[in-house]
Design an enzyme around this catalytic site. Structure first.
Site, PDB file in Angstrom:
ATOM      1  N   GLN A  75       0.837  -1.206   0.000  1.00 13.08           N
ATOM      2  CA  GLN A  75       0.000   0.000   0.000  1.00 13.08           C
ATOM      3  C   GLN A  75       0.874   1.260   0.000  1.00 13.08           C
ATOM      4  OE1 GLN A  75      -3.314   0.588  -0.189  1.00 13.08           O
ATOM      5  NE2 GLN A  75      -3.756  -1.568  -0.507  1.00 13.08           N
ATOM      6  N   SER A  76       1.961   1.234  -0.751  1.00 13.66           N
ATOM      7  CA  SER A  76       2.943   2.321  -0.747  1.00 13.66           C
ATOM      8  C   SER A  76       2.429   3.589  -1.429  1.00 13.66           C
ATOM      9  CB  SER A  76       4.224   1.866  -1.446  1.00 13.66           C
ATOM     10  OG  SER A  76       5.081   2.951  -1.690  1.00 13.66           O
ATOM     11  N   ASN A  77       2.394   4.683  -0.660  1.00 12.47           N
ATOM     12  CA  ASN A  77       2.082   5.990  -1.253  1.00 12.47           C
ATOM     13  C   ASN A  77       3.181   6.419  -2.211  1.00 12.47           C
ATOM     14  OD1 ASN A  77      -0.291   6.413   0.447  1.00 12.47           O
ATOM     15  ND2 ASN A  77       1.171   6.680   2.116  1.00 12.47           N
ATOM     16  N   TYR A 116      -2.685   1.616  -8.354  1.00 12.82           N
ATOM     17  CA  TYR A 116      -1.606   1.129  -9.226  1.00 12.82           C
ATOM     18  C   TYR A 116      -2.189   0.610 -10.536  1.00 12.82           C
ATOM     19  CZ  TYR A 116       1.038   0.589  -4.770  1.00 12.82           C
ATOM     20  OH  TYR A 116       1.633   0.759  -3.553  1.00 12.82           O
TER      21      TYR A 116
END
Length: 333
Positions: A75-77, A116
């Site tokens: 869940q990388s910003n 994404y």
């Protein structure tokens, strides 16, 4: 300090606002609390990595790159924003996603994972948490080169010397806004993860001879590990970018609290849940569960413990990340 010698993109119009949180200040009965809205920075969904990417993408283009490679958690910003910047610039992007928490990647997940897919990277690779992400990115870069692409590797969180420039700029922006508001901030609170935001903010303030105390709330590692990492990053910024005018950062000026991580990175805590609820319901501000939720939990707890004087003026840096809220909906409600 002039940063005009560095190539830079511009993904945000003007300065992000500083908001006085009157309701939260009254509820906690402590210092005056202000919030710097870097959740409103440009690119899809906003967040602090946009500032770093303004310099990193410009450097990539200067080197003739056509593909950005970076890494992060599922869940990388940072991955979302790097992919966004690539799309904005007509470039490709490859994301290497690390299952820091085993089994945490789900192909059908919402939040950033959904974004994404909507933004459509050239490739998305999921690797075990124990995997060396830098090695994986550079190996994939070699494969892309063999296929005719021109890759540029961006480290976790965009936290290298060039990335730190984003928050040296932010520090200048905060000082200008503070002067306009006739406020002297005694403290600035930031989530501390890959350390680029903390390092840049601290160096930027000290370069302007502003003594606001920068307090990092760790979201992942121990205080000692962060202090060492920030000191190393500051040294890299000085050696690589400002060899003729070094910004001196003493170790005792690097302040990090590691009491609010909980069971681990990205794993929910009750303090985070309370902070997310409180800000939503008293200030209509959305925090994220991984970074700003835990950082605000830290600030709330420090206020309750009497860490600040009532006369202090505290600036909380909202680094964005609200898309992850939807991934954690079951826990938060």
């Amino acid at each position: 300090m002039s940063l005009s010698k560095f190539d830079r993109k511009h993904y945000t119009q003007g300065k992000t606002p500083i908001e006085y949180l009157a309701n939260l200040t009254d509820i906690l009965g402590g210092p005056e609390i202000y919030l710097k809205h870097d959740d409103l920075l440009g690119l899809a969904g906003g967040g602090n990595k946009t500032r770093k990417l303004e310099f990193l993408v410009a450097d990539a283009q200067r080197q003739g790159a056509d593909t950005l490679i970076t890494c992060g958690a599922p869940q990388s910003n940072h991955c979302r924003l790097t992919l966004s910047a690539a799309k904005k610039e007509g470039m490709h992007a490859v994301l290497v996603l690390s299952e820091t928490v085993p089994g945490s990647y789900r192909e059908d997940a919402g939040g950033n994972n959904f974004l994404y897919k909507l933004l459509n990277p050239l490739d998305m690779i999921v690797v075990p948490g124990a995997c060396d992400l830098n090695d994986t990115m550079h190996l994939h870069a070699k494969t892309l080169q063999a296929e005719g692409y021109k890759p540029y590797v961006i480290p976790m969180g965009g936290s290298n010397a060039i990335g730190c420039l984003g928050y040296i700029v932010c520090a200048e922006e905060i000082v200008e806004q503070a002067n306009d508001l006739n406020i002297e901030f005694t403290h600035a609170i930031t989530p501390t993860g890959s350390c680029g935001t903390h390092t840049g903010l601290l160096m930027g303030l000290r370069s302007l001879h502003v003594q606001t105390r920068v307090i990092g709330i760790s979201v992942n590692y121990s205080r000692d590990k962060h202090v060492k990492r920030i000191a190393q990053l500051a040294q890299k910024v000085n050696n690589e970018l400002f060899p003729e005018r070094k910004i001196v950062i003493e170790n005792d000026d690097i302040i990090v609290f590691d009491d609010y991580i909980g069971s681990g990175y990205s794993l929910p805590t009750e303090g985070m849940r309370e902070a997310v609820h409180l800000l939503a319901r008293c200030e209509a501000i959305l925090l994220d569960p991984v970074y700003t939720g835990k950082a605000m939990a830290g600030l709330i707890n420090l206020i309750r413990k009497g860490h600040f004087k009532k006369s202090d003026k505290v600036l909380f840096l909202h680094t964005g990340g609200s898309p992850a809220l939807y991934h954690f909906a079951d826990y938060l409600l």
